[in-house]
Design a protein around this motif. Structure first.
Motif, mmCIF file in Angstrom:
data_model
loop_
_atom_site.group_PDB
_atom_site.id
_atom_site.type_symbol
_atom_site.label_atom_id
_atom_site.label_comp_id
_atom_site.label_asym_id
_atom_site.label_seq_id
_atom_site.Cartn_x
_atom_site.Cartn_y
_atom_site.Cartn_z
ATOM 1 N N UNK A 1 0.809 -1.220 0.000
ATOM 2 C CA UNK A 1 0.000 0.000 0.000
ATOM 3 C C UNK A 1 0.842 1.270 0.000
ATOM 4 N N UNK A 2 1.853 1.326 0.846
ATOM 5 C CA UNK A 2 2.660 2.545 0.962
ATOM 6 C C UNK A 2 3.388 2.850 -0.358
ATOM 7 N N UNK B 1 -6.115 -3.330 -3.817
ATOM 8 C CA UNK B 1 -6.802 -2.098 -3.377
ATOM 9 C C UNK B 1 -7.124 -2.147 -1.889
ATOM 10 N N UNK B 2 -7.370 -3.360 -1.370
ATOM 11 C CA UNK B 2 -7.600 -3.460 0.067
ATOM 12 C C UNK B 2 -6.353 -2.990 0.814
ATOM 13 N N UNK B 3 -5.176 -3.416 0.331
ATOM 14 C CA UNK B 3 -3.907 -3.040 0.964
ATOM 15 C C UNK B 3 -3.669 -1.542 0.876
ATOM 16 N N UNK B 4 -3.959 -0.966 -0.282
ATOM 17 C CA UNK B 4 -3.734 0.469 -0.490
ATOM 18 C C UNK B 4 -4.649 1.291 0.409
ATOM 19 N N UNK B 5 -5.944 0.954 0.407
ATOM 20 C CA UNK B 5 -6.881 1.754 1.202
ATOM 21 C C UNK B 5 -6.631 1.583 2.697
ATOM 22 N N UNK B 6 -6.211 0.384 3.113
ATOM 23 C CA UNK B 6 -5.908 0.185 4.541
ATOM 24 C C UNK B 6 -4.758 1.106 4.939
ATOM 25 N N UNK B 7 -3.747 1.224 4.091
ATOM 26 C CA UNK B 7 -2.599 2.087 4.388
ATOM 27 C C UNK B 7 -3.042 3.552 4.450
ATOM 28 N N UNK B 8 -3.880 3.943 3.486
ATOM 29 C CA UNK B 8 -4.323 5.347 3.448
ATOM 30 C C UNK B 8 -5.174 5.691 4.667
ATOM 31 N N UNK C 1 -15.766 -6.308 -3.926
ATOM 32 C CA UNK C 1 -16.888 -6.165 -2.990
ATOM 33 C C UNK C 1 -17.465 -4.749 -3.030
ATOM 34 N N UNK C 2 -18.787 -4.675 -2.874
ATOM 35 C CA UNK C 2 -19.446 -3.369 -2.961
ATOM 36 C C UNK C 2 -18.921 -2.380 -1.910
ATOM 37 N N UNK C 3 -18.559 -2.905 -0.726
ATOM 38 C CA UNK C 3 -18.078 -2.011 0.337
ATOM 39 C C UNK C 3 -16.781 -1.307 -0.096
ATOM 40 N N UNK C 4 -15.962 -2.009 -0.851
ATOM 41 C CA UNK C 4 -14.696 -1.425 -1.310
ATOM 42 C C UNK C 4 -14.953 -0.391 -2.411
ATOM 43 N N UNK C 5 -15.944 -0.685 -3.250
ATOM 44 C CA UNK C 5 -16.328 0.286 -4.283
ATOM 45 C C UNK C 5 -16.807 1.566 -3.595
ATOM 46 N N UNK C 6 -17.630 1.378 -2.546
ATOM 47 C CA UNK C 6 -18.190 2.529 -1.823
ATOM 48 C C UNK C 6 -17.059 3.390 -1.248
ATOM 49 N N UNK C 7 -16.061 2.726 -0.693
ATOM 50 C CA UNK C 7 -14.955 3.475 -0.081
ATOM 51 C C UNK C 7 -14.220 4.301 -1.136
#
Ligand code: ADP
Length: 540
Positions: free
Chosen positions: A260-261, A282-289, A310-316
């Motif tokens: 992510x970083x 994208x899960x890794x990237x958004x978790x870092x952000x 997953x829709x939750x990730x799209x929403x984020x």
């Protein structure tokens, strides 16, 4: 009587792609993370010159049109040069997935009859393990300068790419040939049996890459900068290394650093506007952000695919970070993107949730690809958004037969994908499952993808996977695997209660297993086969 068209009939060749970029976007940058760390930058004009040098170098090694050159490499500028030099010379660029097991790598290198292997220093230990079993390979070329090329015990003929290429002339007359000639080869991951080779033609790649530039797909233009996280060793990185030069788009290649970083910093420092990758990245990237309270300054949209987003990730992405999500579907056998979801104009008045629900589907087929779903008897099912069947595809960049394959995989001219899908009246396709992952319970089907997507919507869930487990009464029942988010204290009762509000009651899994991590395979997808082996016993 039919009249002949009176336009020129020039073949669609990959050499023309890089020469187009050199001539029209010669100053546009290619930025690449070196395997040993620093960033390297040059232009499309310089990239084309180096590709011509490599074409001369390969010919100097005695290779001729029709020969295969393998690569075991990250997304970097030397790999990009090879994409063009190898295919442009009429040879076959065989990208090998370094995450395959050694036995499978040996199998595909020998099956493809690779004469030279280009590899990144990261994979030197892998080369050491397989070289003795690959007798046709006459040189192992490390994608590095001399100083960063390791010696590998027991492997003769390890060369430095830069040492090989630099002395060569940058003048090379690209041969002209039929556009249906083989350009690149990629093997399926071989989860069942040996990997099978998809041999892409110049024509298929050029058409797909042109299509990828279109606004309804990735939308690449000279005012964009694209960072493909999708690997160049699998499905041509969705043809982005071919599409970006066509679009005159700056290309940013992340090398081995996919955390992510590193991805975030590269996006920010290089003004990246578009990216593409599998959901786990994208899960890794958004978790870092999230952890560091960061925002994007230039990112506008991201392509996702490879497994369901997953829709939750799209929403984020959309609501929190203001980044458009393009959710696509494709497979090794479809060269790159086959379908892509994008919001229609009337969505301006929709709620965020309605928009995200549409984008959680895999979208409409690109021009050049046709789709249909069929039942077990092969009858075409209605486009009603609910009739589920196997997804069939045909088109300009869809496989016709496997490399050295004995039997055509096609049924009445269509390729059976092994995916279960529905198609809505407006043409939107939704992948419900893979035929081998769908959970058959009491004569009905449960989509493991839908269950996983619902579970990931719980704030305490980092990752989720669902498999079918044999059941004496119901045939199969779902078993849910959860990786908790750091610090989350989620327990079985809570997640099952949560799911009861999201899916039909009979879909709610019979049990939950909490794991530290999920087994992830060569292309960033959860290996359900591994989970099945360990947990697929019988529910009582
Ligand atoms: P493998 O996963 O066996 O290595 P591929 O890399 O060719 O094979 O993956 C193709 C498969 O990935 C598709 O058949 C489909 O099951 C899955 N897939 C690709 N994109 C999506 C998506 N957007 N949503 C759900 N599944 C997807």
């Amino acid at each position: 009587m039919l009249q002949p068209g009176l336009m020129m009939n020039l073949p669609l060749l990959l050499s023309s792609v890089i020469e187009h970029a050199a001539a029209q976007y010669g100053e546009v940058e290619v930025v690449s993370r070196e395997t040993h760390g620093p960033l390297f930058r040059y232009t499309y004009a310089q990239c084309a010159a180096r590709a011509r040098k490599l074409a001369n170098a390969l010919s100097g090694l005695g290779l001729v049109a029709g020969d295969a050159v393998g690569s075991i490499a990250w997304n970097n500028h030397r790999h990009l040069e090879a994409y063009y030099a190898v295919s442009g010379s009429g040879m076959v660029m065989h990208t090998c997935n370094p995450r395959l097991q050694a036995q499978q790598l040996i199998y595909i290198i020998n099956h493809a009859e690779d004469r030279v292997i280009l590899f990144d220093a990261t994979f030197a230990p892998l080369v050491k393990g397989i070289a003795a079993h690959c007798p046709n390979v006459r040189a192992w070329v490390c994608l590095a300068d001399a100083g960063n090329t390791p010696t590998i015990d027991g492997v003769a003929n390890v060369l430095s790419y830069d040492e090989l290429v630099e002395p060569c002339s940058e003048v090379f007359a690209w041969p002209q040939f039929d556009e249906n000639t083989a350009a690149a080869l990629c093997y399926t991951s071989g989860t069942t049996g040996n990997p099978k080779g998809a041999m892409y033609s110049h024509r298929a790649i050029v058409l797909n890459a042109m299509s990828g530039c279109m606004p309804g797909l990735l939308s690449l233009s000279p005012s964009d900068a694209i960072l493909p996280v999708v690997p160049m060793f699998h499905i041509n990185a969705w043809c982005i290394p071919y599409a970006a030069p066509i679009g005159g788009t700056k290309l940013v290649l992340p090398g081995p650093k996919l955390d992510g970083q590193s991805i975030y910093e590269l996006m920010e420092s290089e003004g990246v506007t578009i990216s593409a990758g599998v959901p786990t990245i994208w899960q890794g990237l958004l978790a870092y952000m999230e952890q560091h309270g960061l925002r994007f300054s230039t990112m506008r949209r991201t392509g996702v695919g490879g497994s369901a987003m997953p829709q939750a990730l799209i929403a984020k992405f959309m609501d929190v970070y203001g980044v458009d999500v393009r959710h696509g579907w494709g497979m090794t056998e479809t060269t790159a993107i086959g379908t892509m979801g994008i919001l229609p104009p009337q969505s301006k008045t929709w709620t965020s949730e309605k928009k995200q629900a549409l984008l959680a589907k895999q979208g409409r087929s690109a021009f050049g690809v046709e789709i249909k779903v069929v039942n077990e008897a092969g009858d075409t099912l209605p486009r009603d958004g609910s009739s589920q069947g196997e997804l069939m595809v045909r088109g300009h960049w869809i496989i016709a037969s496997y490399y050295k394959g004995e039997k055509s995989p096609l049924i009445d001219g269509w390729f059976p994908t092994g995916d279960i899908a529905t198609i809505a009246p407006d043409g939107t396709m939704q992948i419900r499952d893979r035929t081998k992952d769908v959970i058959k319970t009491g004569g009905e089907w449960i989509s493991s993808i839908d269950l996983e997507s619902a579970a990931v919507g719980h704030p305490g869930v980092a990752m989720a996977a669902v498999i079918g487990v044999k059941h004496p009464k119901w045939d199969e029942r779902p078993l849910l695997f959860i990786v908790r988010k750091p610090g989350a204290t989620l327990e079985k009762e809570e997640i099952l209660k949560f799911l009861e509000t999201k899916v039909a009651k009979w879909w709610v899994p019979d049990d939950v297993v909490f794991l530290e991590s999920l087994p992830v395979g060569g292309t960033g997808k959860v290996q359900k086969g591994d989970l099945r082996k360990q947990y697929g016993g019988v529910f009582s």
